[in-house]
Design a protein around this motif. Structure first.
Motif, PDB file in Angstrom:
ATOM      1  N   ALA A   8      60.184  34.162  36.193  1.00 15.40           N
ATOM      2  CA  ALA A   8      59.853  34.898  34.966  1.00 15.40           C
ATOM      3  C   ALA A   8      58.463  34.553  34.468  1.00 15.40           C
ATOM      4  O   ALA A   8      57.726  35.423  34.003  1.00 15.40           O
ATOM      5  CB  ALA A   8      60.884  34.590  33.876  1.00 15.40           C
ATOM      6  N   HIS A   9      58.097  33.304  34.583  1.00 13.39           N
ATOM      7  CA  HIS A   9      56.800  32.886  34.076  1.00 13.39           C
ATOM      8  C   HIS A   9      55.697  33.056  35.100  1.00 13.39           C
ATOM      9  O   HIS A   9      54.575  33.416  34.756  1.00 13.39           O
ATOM     10  CB  HIS A   9      56.886  31.463  33.531  1.00 13.39           C
ATOM     11  CG  HIS A   9      57.847  31.410  32.394  1.00 13.39           C
ATOM     12  ND1 HIS A   9      57.557  31.946  31.161  1.00 13.39           N
ATOM     13  CD2 HIS A   9      59.117  30.978  32.327  1.00 13.39           C
ATOM     14  CE1 HIS A   9      58.606  31.819  30.386  1.00 13.39           C
ATOM     15  NE2 HIS A   9      59.564  31.241  31.069  1.00 13.39           N
ATOM     16  N   GLY A  10      56.016  32.829  36.349  1.00 14.30           N
ATOM     17  CA  GLY A  10      55.014  33.010  37.393  1.00 14.30           C
ATOM     18  C   GLY A  10      54.543  34.443  37.510  1.00 14.30           C
ATOM     19  O   GLY A  10      53.396  34.707  37.880  1.00 14.30           O
ATOM     20  N   ALA A  11      55.414  35.405  37.173  1.00  9.41           N
ATOM     21  CA  ALA A  11      55.064  36.819  37.276  1.00  9.41           C
ATOM     22  C   ALA A  11      53.914  37.200  36.348  1.00  9.41           C
ATOM     23  O   ALA A  11      53.216  38.180  36.605  1.00  9.41           O
ATOM     24  CB  ALA A  11      56.284  37.688  36.978  1.00  9.41           C
ATOM     25  N   GLU A  12      53.705  36.443  35.294  1.00  6.35           N
ATOM     26  CA  GLU A  12      52.651  36.760  34.333  1.00  6.35           C
ATOM     27  C   GLU A  12      51.438  35.853  34.442  1.00  6.35           C
ATOM     28  O   GLU A  12      50.505  35.960  33.657  1.00  6.35           O
ATOM     29  CB  GLU A  12      53.211  36.679  32.905  1.00  6.35           C
ATOM     30  CG  GLU A  12      54.233  37.748  32.599  1.00  6.35           C
ATOM     31  CD  GLU A  12      53.632  39.148  32.629  1.00  6.35           C
ATOM     32  OE1 GLU A  12      52.549  39.355  32.067  1.00  6.35           O
ATOM     33  OE2 GLU A  12      54.269  40.027  33.232  1.00  6.35           O
ATOM     34  N   ASN A  35      44.951  32.276  40.026  1.00  4.54           N
ATOM     35  CA  ASN A  35      43.751  31.443  40.146  1.00  4.54           C
ATOM     36  C   ASN A  35      44.074  30.041  39.642  1.00  4.54           C
ATOM     37  O   ASN A  35      45.224  29.735  39.351  1.00  4.54           O
ATOM     38  CB  ASN A  35      42.586  32.068  39.362  1.00  4.54           C
ATOM     39  CG  ASN A  35      42.917  32.278  37.896  1.00  4.54           C
ATOM     40  OD1 ASN A  35      43.740  31.567  37.317  1.00  4.54           O
ATOM     41  ND2 ASN A  35      42.294  33.265  37.285  1.00  4.54           N
ATOM     42  N   ALA A  36      43.064  29.220  39.525  1.00  6.70           N
ATOM     43  CA  ALA A  36      43.286  27.834  39.103  1.00  6.70           C
ATOM     44  C   ALA A  36      43.885  27.754  37.708  1.00  6.70           C
ATOM     45  O   ALA A  36      44.668  26.864  37.423  1.00  6.70           O
ATOM     46  CB  ALA A  36      41.981  27.053  39.162  1.00  6.70           C
ATOM     47  N   ALA A  37      43.532  28.687  36.827  1.00  3.24           N
ATOM     48  CA  ALA A  37      44.101  28.672  35.481  1.00  3.24           C
ATOM     49  C   ALA A  37      45.610  28.880  35.548  1.00  3.24           C
ATOM     50  O   ALA A  37      46.363  28.285  34.782  1.00  3.24           O
ATOM     51  CB  ALA A  37      43.450  29.739  34.614  1.00  3.24           C
ATOM     52  N   GLY A  38      46.051  29.713  36.478  1.00  8.17           N
ATOM     53  CA  GLY A  38      47.483  29.918  36.661  1.00  8.17           C
ATOM     54  C   GLY A  38      48.178  28.653  37.126  1.00  8.17           C
ATOM     55  O   GLY A  38      49.286  28.336  36.700  1.00  8.17           O
ATOM     56  N   LEU A  39      47.516  27.911  37.998  1.00  6.37           N
ATOM     57  CA  LEU A  39      48.081  26.639  38.459  1.00  6.37           C
ATOM     58  C   LEU A  39      48.116  25.624  37.326  1.00  6.37           C
ATOM     59  O   LEU A  39      49.062  24.846  37.218  1.00  6.37           O
ATOM     60  CB  LEU A  39      47.283  26.110  39.649  1.00  6.37           C
ATOM     61  CG  LEU A  39      47.335  26.972  40.911  1.00  6.37           C
ATOM     62  CD1 LEU A  39      46.449  26.380  41.991  1.00  6.37           C
ATOM     63  CD2 LEU A  39      48.762  27.147  41.409  1.00  6.37           C
ATOM     64  N   ASP A  40      47.092  25.621  36.473  1.00  6.15           N
ATOM     65  CA  ASP A  40      47.096  24.743  35.301  1.00  6.15           C
ATOM     66  C   ASP A  40      48.277  25.076  34.394  1.00  6.15           C
ATOM     67  O   ASP A  40      48.960  24.185  33.879  1.00  6.15           O
ATOM     68  CB  ASP A  40      45.797  24.892  34.502  1.00  6.15           C
ATOM     69  CG  ASP A  40      44.602  24.274  35.193  1.00  6.15           C
ATOM     70  OD1 ASP A  40      44.807  23.509  36.158  1.00  6.15           O
ATOM     71  OD2 ASP A  40      43.468  24.567  34.767  1.00  6.15           O
TER      72      ASP A  40
END
Length: 197
Positions: A134-138, A142-147
């Motif tokens: 649910a959270h990964g879909a949004e 990029n690196a900000a997503g990994l953070d």
């Protein structure tokens, strides 16, 4: 030994905190571009908070290997689900799965269900996949997503720790209070499912 009043106060504070949080932890709610945003996200909705604390409570009730295996299973599979979401790999029934997890984890605690550690890992892993996806879909790819995912994982571990600490402090003598917290979690899940919370 901790006095009974301290144990009751600790549990009451946890339940009060859970009841005071708005249910806005689903996809699209807030920023998904920093560690801080990821850390705050699980703390902003009853569904994620109650489910994660309940995992910790259930692990404390089981004891032994479950104390590390169950929270680690949730974290690991949640991150895998987040990766699937970031890659836009579809997973069916994500939102119903999240709501079902709140009810299921609450009932597992309320009924003091004693399962083998491996069965607990399987149940926890299934629901963790939904929470992560649910959270990964949004999350941006990029690196900000990994953070963001790192922040989300840290907050999840903290919530598991709160549940475990409460369960261990309550111990066998006050097991009824831990079970009451599980019943409250299940009730919250039903309320969220029917739109009453």
């Amino acid at each position: 030994m901790t006095p009974a009043s301290t144990k009751r106060t600790t549990l009451a504070a946890i339940l009060f905190l859970a009841a005071a949080m708005p249910a806005e932890a689903h996809v699209g709610a807030g920023s998904t571009s920093s560690f801080a945003a990821g850390f705050v996200h699980p703390l902003s909705g009853l569904d994620h908070m109650t489910a994660m604390v309940a995992v910790g409570l259930w692990a404390a009730m089981k004891g032994g290997k479950a104390l590390w295996a169950w929270p680690l299973a949730f974290l690991g599979v949640m991150l895998a689900g987040g990766a699937l979401g970031m890659l836009h790999v579809p997973v069916p029934f994500v939102e119903p799965g999240i709501l079902a997890s709140v009810v299921a984890f609450g009932l597992l605690v309320a009924l003091a269900i004693d399962l083998p550690v491996s069965a607990g890992v399987a149940i926890i892993g299934l629901f963790a996949l939904f929470h992560g996806h649910a959270h990964g879909a949004e999350v941006p790819e990029n690196a900000a997503g990994l953070d963001y995912m790192a922040g989300f994982a840290a907050a999840t571990a903290l919530l598991h720790g709160v549940g475990m600490a409460a369960g261990l402090r309550l111990g066998w003598r006050f097991r009824g209070l831990a079970r009451a917290a599980g019943a409250a979690c299940a009730t919250i899940g039903v309320g969220l499912s029917v739109g009453m919370v």
